[in-house]
Motif scaffolding. Structure first.
Motif, short mmCIF file in Angstrom:
data_model
loop_
_atom_site.label_atom_id
_atom_site.label_comp_id
_atom_site.label_asym_id
_atom_site.label_seq_id
_atom_site.Cartn_x
_atom_site.Cartn_y
_atom_site.Cartn_z
N ALA A 117 0.81 -1.22 0.00
CA ALA A 117 0.00 0.00 0.00
C ALA A 117 0.84 1.27 0.00
CB ALA A 117 -0.94 0.01 1.21
N MET A 118 2.15 1.15 0.34
CA MET A 118 3.02 2.32 0.40
C MET A 118 3.84 2.51 -0.87
SD MET A 118 2.26 3.80 3.12
CE MET A 118 3.51 5.08 2.99
N GLN A 119 3.74 1.59 -1.83
CA GLN A 119 4.56 1.71 -3.04
C GLN A 119 4.29 3.03 -3.78
OE1 GLN A 119 7.01 -0.06 -4.38
NE2 GLN A 119 7.03 -1.73 -2.90
N LYS A 120 3.05 3.30 -4.10
CA LYS A 120 2.74 4.52 -4.85
C LYS A 120 2.98 5.79 -4.03
CE LYS A 120 -0.42 2.49 -8.21
NZ LYS A 120 -1.79 2.51 -8.81
N PRO A 121 2.53 5.86 -2.77
CA PRO A 121 2.79 7.07 -2.00
C PRO A 121 4.28 7.39 -1.85
CG PRO A 121 1.10 5.76 -0.91
CD PRO A 121 1.64 4.93 -2.03
N VAL A 122 5.11 6.37 -1.64
CA VAL A 122 6.54 6.63 -1.47
C VAL A 122 7.16 7.04 -2.81
CG1 VAL A 122 8.78 5.54 -0.98
CG2 VAL A 122 6.86 5.25 0.60
N LEU A 123 6.73 6.42 -3.89
CA LEU A 123 7.25 6.81 -5.20
C LEU A 123 6.89 8.25 -5.53
CD1 LEU A 123 8.93 5.74 -7.48
CD2 LEU A 123 6.87 4.70 -8.47
N TYR A 158 8.41 -8.80 0.44
CA TYR A 158 8.62 -8.06 -0.80
C TYR A 158 7.27 -7.68 -1.40
CZ TYR A 158 13.19 -10.25 -0.36
OH TYR A 158 14.40 -10.67 0.12
N SER A 159 7.23 -6.54 -2.11
CA SER A 159 6.02 -6.16 -2.81
C SER A 159 6.37 -5.35 -4.05
CB SER A 159 5.08 -5.35 -1.91
OG SER A 159 5.58 -4.03 -1.73
N SER A 160 5.45 -5.32 -5.00
CA SER A 160 5.68 -4.55 -6.22
C SER A 160 4.35 -4.21 -6.88
CB SER A 160 6.54 -5.35 -7.21
OG SER A 160 6.70 -4.62 -8.43
N ILE A 161 4.33 -3.06 -7.56
CA ILE A 161 3.20 -2.68 -8.39
C ILE A 161 3.49 -2.94 -9.87
CG2 ILE A 161 2.22 -1.02 -6.76
CD1 ILE A 161 3.65 1.22 -8.34
N GLY A 162 4.66 -3.52 -10.17
CA GLY A 162 4.99 -3.91 -11.53
C GLY A 162 5.53 -2.77 -12.39
N ILE A 163 6.01 -3.13 -13.56
CA ILE A 163 6.64 -2.15 -14.45
C ILE A 163 5.65 -1.06 -14.88
CG2 ILE A 163 7.69 -1.80 -16.72
CD1 ILE A 163 9.02 -4.51 -16.45
N ASN A 164 4.49 -1.45 -15.39
CA ASN A 164 3.57 -0.46 -15.95
C ASN A 164 3.12 0.57 -14.92
OD1 ASN A 164 3.76 -1.74 -18.41
ND2 ASN A 164 1.78 -2.77 -18.27
N GLU A 165 2.80 0.10 -13.72
CA GLU A 165 2.34 1.04 -12.68
C GLU A 165 3.48 1.93 -12.19
OE1 GLU A 165 -0.82 1.82 -11.39
OE2 GLU A 165 -1.27 0.79 -13.25
N ASN A 166 4.68 1.37 -12.08
CA ASN A 166 5.83 2.21 -11.69
C ASN A 166 6.04 3.33 -12.70
OD1 ASN A 166 7.82 1.45 -9.31
ND2 ASN A 166 6.85 -0.44 -9.99
N LEU A 167 6.05 2.99 -13.98
CA LEU A 167 6.27 4.00 -15.00
C LEU A 167 5.13 5.00 -15.04
CD1 LEU A 167 7.74 1.91 -17.97
CD2 LEU A 167 8.93 3.01 -16.06
N SER A 168 3.90 4.53 -14.82
CA SER A 168 2.74 5.41 -14.82
C SER A 168 2.85 6.45 -13.71
CB SER A 168 1.47 4.58 -14.65
OG SER A 168 0.33 5.42 -14.57
N VAL A 169 3.23 6.02 -12.50
CA VAL A 169 3.37 6.97 -11.39
C VAL A 169 4.44 8.00 -11.70
CG1 VAL A 169 4.02 7.23 -8.96
CG2 VAL A 169 2.49 5.36 -9.65
N LEU A 170 5.58 7.55 -12.20
CA LEU A 170 6.66 8.49 -12.51
C LEU A 170 6.20 9.54 -13.53
CD1 LEU A 170 9.70 6.05 -12.81
CD2 LEU A 170 9.16 7.54 -10.88
N MET A 171 5.52 9.11 -14.57
CA MET A 171 5.07 10.05 -15.60
C MET A 171 4.00 10.98 -15.06
SD MET A 171 5.29 7.84 -19.14
CE MET A 171 4.39 6.40 -18.56
N GLN A 172 3.11 10.47 -14.19
CA GLN A 172 2.11 11.33 -13.56
C GLN A 172 2.77 12.42 -12.72
OE1 GLN A 172 -0.45 8.70 -11.31
NE2 GLN A 172 -1.13 7.62 -13.15
N MET A 173 3.95 12.09 -12.17
CA MET A 173 4.67 13.05 -11.33
C MET A 173 5.55 14.00 -12.16
SD MET A 173 3.49 12.45 -8.39
CE MET A 173 4.54 13.58 -7.48
#
Length: 197
Positions: A117-123, A158-173
């Motif tokens: 649950a903290m993957q996106k907020p921390v990113l 360990y946890s992950s939101i995967g490649i697509n979600e990681n890239l999506s968050v970065l681009m949204q930011m």
């Protein structure tokens, strides 16, 4: 698994970790690639810095003053001994707050221990910590969800939101993706380099 519990697990293996990785080449080519996108000098943040060693020295060699965070108190104690010229803090990146902005941010093999649950907020948080033209490099696992593994006679989360979600968050930011690679095939280990252009 709460980050504080993870810190206690790493406390137990801190000296082993330092001995194993201080002079190793693990992560070095990836960090050198990221540093090639960065301007020389300024401030760097190392999230999950461990005991320091090779990666701190690379950033230092590029002229960066490094601030290191780690959830393991023993890792931070070793980092302070190994690199007294830099700043190290025993902190949980999920809770840590700062007004400072960084020209370069590294999170190598650390964010994949965060609660899912903290993957996106921390990113989002670390994206906001970049200066204009700042560069971020971090690694994660491309296995969406959460799991545990046995390692050093203990259980690690360990946890992950995967490649697509990681890239999506970065681009949204507002970050631009400079490089993405699954670099340890057949392992599902991914690293991303992004810049706040």
């Amino acid at each position: 698994m709460e980050p504080t519990e993870l810190g206690l697990k790493y406390d137990k293996i801190a000296q082993w970790w330092h001995n194993q990785h201080d002079q190793s080449a693990y992560g070095v080519p990836q960090l050198k690639l990221a540093l090639g996108f960065a301007s020389a000098g300024g401030s760097a943040l190392d999230i999950g810095c461990g005991a320091g060693g090779r990666l701190i020295r690379l950033m230092e060699g590029k002229g960066f003053s490094v601030t290191g965070l780690d959830i393991s108190k023993e890792m931070i104690n070793l980092a302070k001994i190994n690199h007294p010229q830099h700043l190290f803090m025993h902190q949980d990146i999920c809770q840590w707050q700062t007004e400072k902005r960084y020209n370069f941010i590294l999170a190598w093999d650390s964010l994949f221990h965060l609660p899912l649950a903290m993957q996106k907020p921390v990113l989002r948080k670390i994206s906001n910590l970049l200066t204009d033209n700042g560069v971020l490099i971090y690694s994660f696992g491309n296995a969406v969800g959460e799991h545990t593994d046995q390692w050093h006679e203990d259980t690690f989360y360990y946890s992950s939101i995967g490649i697509n979600e990681n890239l999506s968050v970065l681009m949204q930011m507002g970050l631009t993706i400079m490089h993405v690679e699954q670099d340890q095939l057949p392992e599902k280990h991914v690293f991303v380099i992004a810049s706040k252009l």
